[in-house]
Design an enzyme around this catalytic site. Structure first.
Site, PDB file in Angstrom:
ATOM      1  N   GLY A  11       0.815  -1.241   0.053  1.00 35.42           N
ATOM      2  CA  GLY A  11      -0.024  -0.051   0.014  1.00 35.42           C
ATOM      3  C   GLY A  11       1.013   1.268   0.039  1.00 35.42           C
ATOM      4  O   GLY A  11       1.850   1.377   0.517  1.00 35.42           O
ATOM      5  N   ARG A  73       0.746  -5.091  -5.157  1.00 34.28           N
ATOM      6  CA  ARG A  73       0.949  -5.888  -4.223  1.00 34.28           C
ATOM      7  C   ARG A  73       1.286  -7.468  -4.870  1.00 34.28           C
ATOM      8  O   ARG A  73       1.236  -8.543  -4.021  1.00 34.28           O
ATOM      9  CB  ARG A  73      -0.368  -6.347  -3.374  1.00 34.28           C
ATOM     10  CG  ARG A  73      -1.053  -4.983  -2.474  1.00 34.28           C
ATOM     11  CD  ARG A  73      -1.890  -5.468  -1.330  1.00 34.28           C
ATOM     12  NE  ARG A  73      -2.517  -4.462  -0.905  1.00 34.28           N
ATOM     13  CZ  ARG A  73      -1.809  -3.568   0.271  1.00 34.28           C
ATOM     14  NH1 ARG A  73      -0.765  -4.188   0.851  1.00 34.28           N
ATOM     15  NH2 ARG A  73      -2.519  -2.566   1.095  1.00 34.28           N
ATOM     16  N   ASP A 104       5.571  -4.761   6.306  1.00 28.81           N
ATOM     17  CA  ASP A 104       6.089  -5.991   6.894  1.00 28.81           C
ATOM     18  C   ASP A 104       6.043  -7.001   5.708  1.00 28.81           C
ATOM     19  O   ASP A 104       7.104  -7.733   5.559  1.00 28.81           O
ATOM     20  CB  ASP A 104       5.248  -6.396   8.075  1.00 28.81           C
ATOM     21  CG  ASP A 104       3.827  -6.644   7.806  1.00 28.81           C
ATOM     22  OD1 ASP A 104       3.116  -5.698   7.254  1.00 28.81           O
ATOM     23  OD2 ASP A 104       3.288  -7.724   8.142  1.00 28.81           O
ATOM     24  N   THR A 126       4.821   2.509   6.468  1.00 30.84           N
ATOM     25  CA  THR A 126       3.451   2.044   6.450  1.00 30.84           C
ATOM     26  C   THR A 126       2.839   3.111   7.455  1.00 30.84           C
ATOM     27  O   THR A 126       3.412   3.664   8.514  1.00 30.84           O
ATOM     28  CB  THR A 126       3.093   0.568   7.222  1.00 30.84           C
ATOM     29  OG1 THR A 126       1.661   0.531   7.605  1.00 30.84           O
ATOM     30  CG2 THR A 126       3.961   0.517   8.657  1.00 30.84           C
ATOM     31  N   ASP A 128       0.434   2.355   9.246  1.00 30.61           N
ATOM     32  CA  ASP A 128      -0.146   1.533  10.400  1.00 30.61           C
ATOM     33  C   ASP A 128       1.081   1.401  11.672  1.00 30.61           C
ATOM     34  O   ASP A 128       0.615   1.290  12.736  1.00 30.61           O
ATOM     35  CB  ASP A 128      -0.199  -0.091   9.908  1.00 30.61           C
ATOM     36  CG  ASP A 128      -1.127   0.021   8.660  1.00 30.61           C
ATOM     37  OD1 ASP A 128      -1.997   0.846   8.581  1.00 30.61           O
ATOM     38  OD2 ASP A 128      -1.049  -1.134   7.974  1.00 30.61           O
ATOM     39  N   ASP A 130       3.396  -0.340  12.350  1.00 33.46           N
ATOM     40  CA  ASP A 130       3.320  -1.728  13.123  1.00 33.46           C
ATOM     41  C   ASP A 130       4.797  -2.306  12.789  1.00 33.46           C
ATOM     42  O   ASP A 130       4.739  -3.687  13.291  1.00 33.46           O
ATOM     43  CB  ASP A 130       2.134  -2.291  13.004  1.00 33.46           C
ATOM     44  CG  ASP A 130       1.993  -2.727  11.472  1.00 33.46           C
ATOM     45  OD1 ASP A 130       2.780  -2.230  10.711  1.00 33.46           O
ATOM     46  OD2 ASP A 130       1.101  -3.213  11.048  1.00 33.46           O
ATOM     47  N   ARG A 172      -5.028  -1.794  10.077  1.00 30.30           N
ATOM     48  CA  ARG A 172      -4.880  -3.471  10.022  1.00 30.30           C
ATOM     49  C   ARG A 172      -5.177  -3.900  11.613  1.00 30.30           C
ATOM     50  O   ARG A 172      -5.973  -3.320  12.060  1.00 30.30           O
ATOM     51  CB  ARG A 172      -3.779  -4.101   9.513  1.00 30.30           C
ATOM     52  CG  ARG A 172      -3.618  -3.614   8.055  1.00 30.30           C
ATOM     53  CD  ARG A 172      -2.997  -4.657   7.040  1.00 30.30           C
ATOM     54  NE  ARG A 172      -3.659  -5.700   6.810  1.00 30.30           N
ATOM     55  CZ  ARG A 172      -4.404  -6.041   6.150  1.00 30.30           C
ATOM     56  NH1 ARG A 172      -5.234  -5.093   5.509  1.00 30.30           N
ATOM     57  NH2 ARG A 172      -5.310  -7.273   6.120  1.00 30.30           N
ATOM     58  N   GLN A 271      -6.745   8.661   4.569  1.00 23.39           N
ATOM     59  CA  GLN A 271      -5.474   8.637   5.436  1.00 23.39           C
ATOM     60  C   GLN A 271      -4.231   8.233   4.817  1.00 23.39           C
ATOM     61  O   GLN A 271      -3.116   8.300   5.444  1.00 23.39           O
ATOM     62  CB  GLN A 271      -5.633   7.664   6.640  1.00 23.39           C
ATOM     63  CG  GLN A 271      -6.945   7.917   7.430  1.00 23.39           C
ATOM     64  CD  GLN A 271      -7.540   6.561   8.156  1.00 23.39           C
ATOM     65  OE1 GLN A 271      -6.869   6.264   9.432  1.00 23.39           O
ATOM     66  NE2 GLN A 271      -8.294   5.900   7.432  1.00 23.39           N
TER      67      GLN A 271
HETATM   68  O1  F6P Z   1      -1.153  -1.092   5.366  1.00 24.66           O
HETATM   69  C1  F6P Z   1      -1.615  -0.077   5.237  1.00 24.66           C
HETATM   70  C2  F6P Z   1      -3.227  -0.147   4.905  1.00 24.66           C
HETATM   71  O2  F6P Z   1      -3.474   1.556   4.590  1.00 24.66           O
HETATM   72  C3  F6P Z   1      -4.120  -0.621   5.972  1.00 24.66           C
HETATM   73  O3  F6P Z   1      -4.139   0.472   6.859  1.00 24.66           O
HETATM   74  C4  F6P Z   1      -5.185  -0.890   5.493  1.00 24.66           C
HETATM   75  O4  F6P Z   1      -6.038  -1.805   6.123  1.00 24.66           O
HETATM   76  C5  F6P Z   1      -4.714  -1.560   3.934  1.00 24.66           C
HETATM   77  O5  F6P Z   1      -3.444  -0.775   3.971  1.00 24.66           O
HETATM   78  C6  F6P Z   1      -5.735  -1.085   2.911  1.00 24.66           C
HETATM   79  O6  F6P Z   1      -5.142  -1.677   1.585  1.00 24.66           O
HETATM   80  P1  F6P Z   1      -5.680  -1.604   0.112  1.00 24.66           P
HETATM   81  O7  F6P Z   1      -5.380  -0.053  -0.162  1.00 24.66           O
HETATM   82  O8  F6P Z   1      -4.929  -2.638  -0.386  1.00 24.66           O
HETATM   83  O9  F6P Z   1      -7.205  -1.662   0.378  1.00 24.66           O
END
Ligand code: F6P
Length: 339
Positions: A11, A73, A104, A126, A128, A130, A172, A271
């Protein structure tokens, strides 16, 4: 001239362009190597989709969201045959070392590739926040700021209408964005995956607050909390659980328990998009320069990391040992303000 490759995968995250700009500028200043940008994450490495990057290519991108390299991805171990699926691109382009900017999952893929012979320097990214072995990741501060601004806005409309507002944020399986934004936005309750409050306790908090004279409440919900019906989200084309929307399943339960009108706002990709905060621009720039220095120095299987106020390098394996949850002490501070 020897070549340093760079890719952004997973992402996107505010600050990616600041890292790319910093790597290209630092490598250019050293004068011994060229930088090759790999497009669309691992996909570009599998399909030999690349573009040379010089100082002129990265001017003006510091404040831009997204990534000029694109991301995906795709994963060589899931969608290809591992190292064999990227070897041709590495050899054809004389890539001596790869700077991998990712979360990660991306860093775990980088570790596996490095165990098979690719020299890798990782940069954690990220929203996140994390990733293991680093105190913080760039992008997190921007996401928290966006969520805090949203909470400020939701608070005034909640008050005007005597409503309970649920604001769902990303993260997440970890509650970093929820906890920090909840603290900064003065949330009346925060629901985290790490310390999930039972909904009857949340209802008790809200009812107590309303009994004491407040007629509205703002609650932050982390997207990774377990839904009341315990039904987990479907996975996307890459086997990734597609989170988002749990607050819609919590709202009717809370409305039933409290008797107060309850509305939901899911912040989602707001975000992740847009310009990084000053903090994230500085952090991403420092991480990019540190990654370039490590790549130029012959380092391998390492990741740049923040420890306190310093940027250091850690073994990539350490960063891949597991993701980090929020600090229980900080949650205890946030709880002081519930209700
Ligand atoms: O890991 C970053 C993140 O933005 C998470 O907070 C969220 O759940 C996920 O990616 C969303 O991913 P996508 O854009 O593939 O839906």
């Amino acid at each position: 001239m020897s070549v340093i490759g760079i890719l952004t995968a997973g992402g996107d995250c505010p600050g990616l362009n600041a890292v790319i700009r910093s790597v290209v500028t630092a490598v250019g200043a050293a004068g011994s190597h060229e930088v090759l940008g790999v497009l669309n994450g691992w996909q570009g490495l599998m399909e030999d989709d690349t573009r040379p990057l010089g100082r002129e290519d990265v001017r003006g991108i510091l404040r831009a969201g997204g990534t000029i390299l694109g991301t995906s991805r795709m994963d060589p171990y899931v969608h290809g045959s591992g190292y064999a699926s990227v070897r041709a691109t590495l050899e054809r382009n004389d890539i001596e070392v790869l700077i991998v900017v990712g979360g990660d999952g991306t860093l775990r893929t980088a570790l596996r590739l490095s165990e098979e012979g690719i020299r890798v320097v990782g940069v954690p990214k990220t929203i996140d926040n994390d990733i293991g072995a680093t105190d913080v990741t760039f992008g997190f501060d921007t996401a928290v700021q966006v969520a805090t601004d949203a909470l400020d806005r939701l608070t005034t409309t909640a008050e005007a209408h005597n409503r309970v507002m649920l604001c769902e944020v990303m993260g997440r399986t970890k509650g970093w964005i929820a906890l920090h934004a909840g603290l900064a936005g003065g949330a009346d309750a925060i629901l985290l995956p790490e310390f999930q409050l039972p909904l009857d306790e949340v209802a008790r908090i809200i009812k107590g607050r309303h009994r004491r004279g407040r007629r509205y409440s703002v609650v932050v919900v982390a997207e990774g909390v377990v839904p009341p019906d315990d039904v987990h989200p479907a996975t996307d084309a890459f086997g990734f659980e597609r989170l988002g929307g749990v607050a819609y399943r919590i709202a009717p339960v809370l409305e039933e328990l409290t008797g107060f009108e309850t509305r939901v706002t899911v912040l989602g990709h707001l975000q992740r998009g847009g310009t990084p905060t000053a903090f994230d621009r500085v952090l991403a720039t420092r991480m990019g320069a540190a990654a370039a220095a490590l790549a130029l120095d012959g380092a391998d299987r390492v990741m740049v990391a923040v420890h306190g106020t310093r940027i250091e390098s850690v073994p990539l394996a350490e960063a891949c040992e597991g993701i980090r949850g929020v600090d229980p002490e900080l949650f205890a501070v946030a709880r002081l303000f519930f209700g």
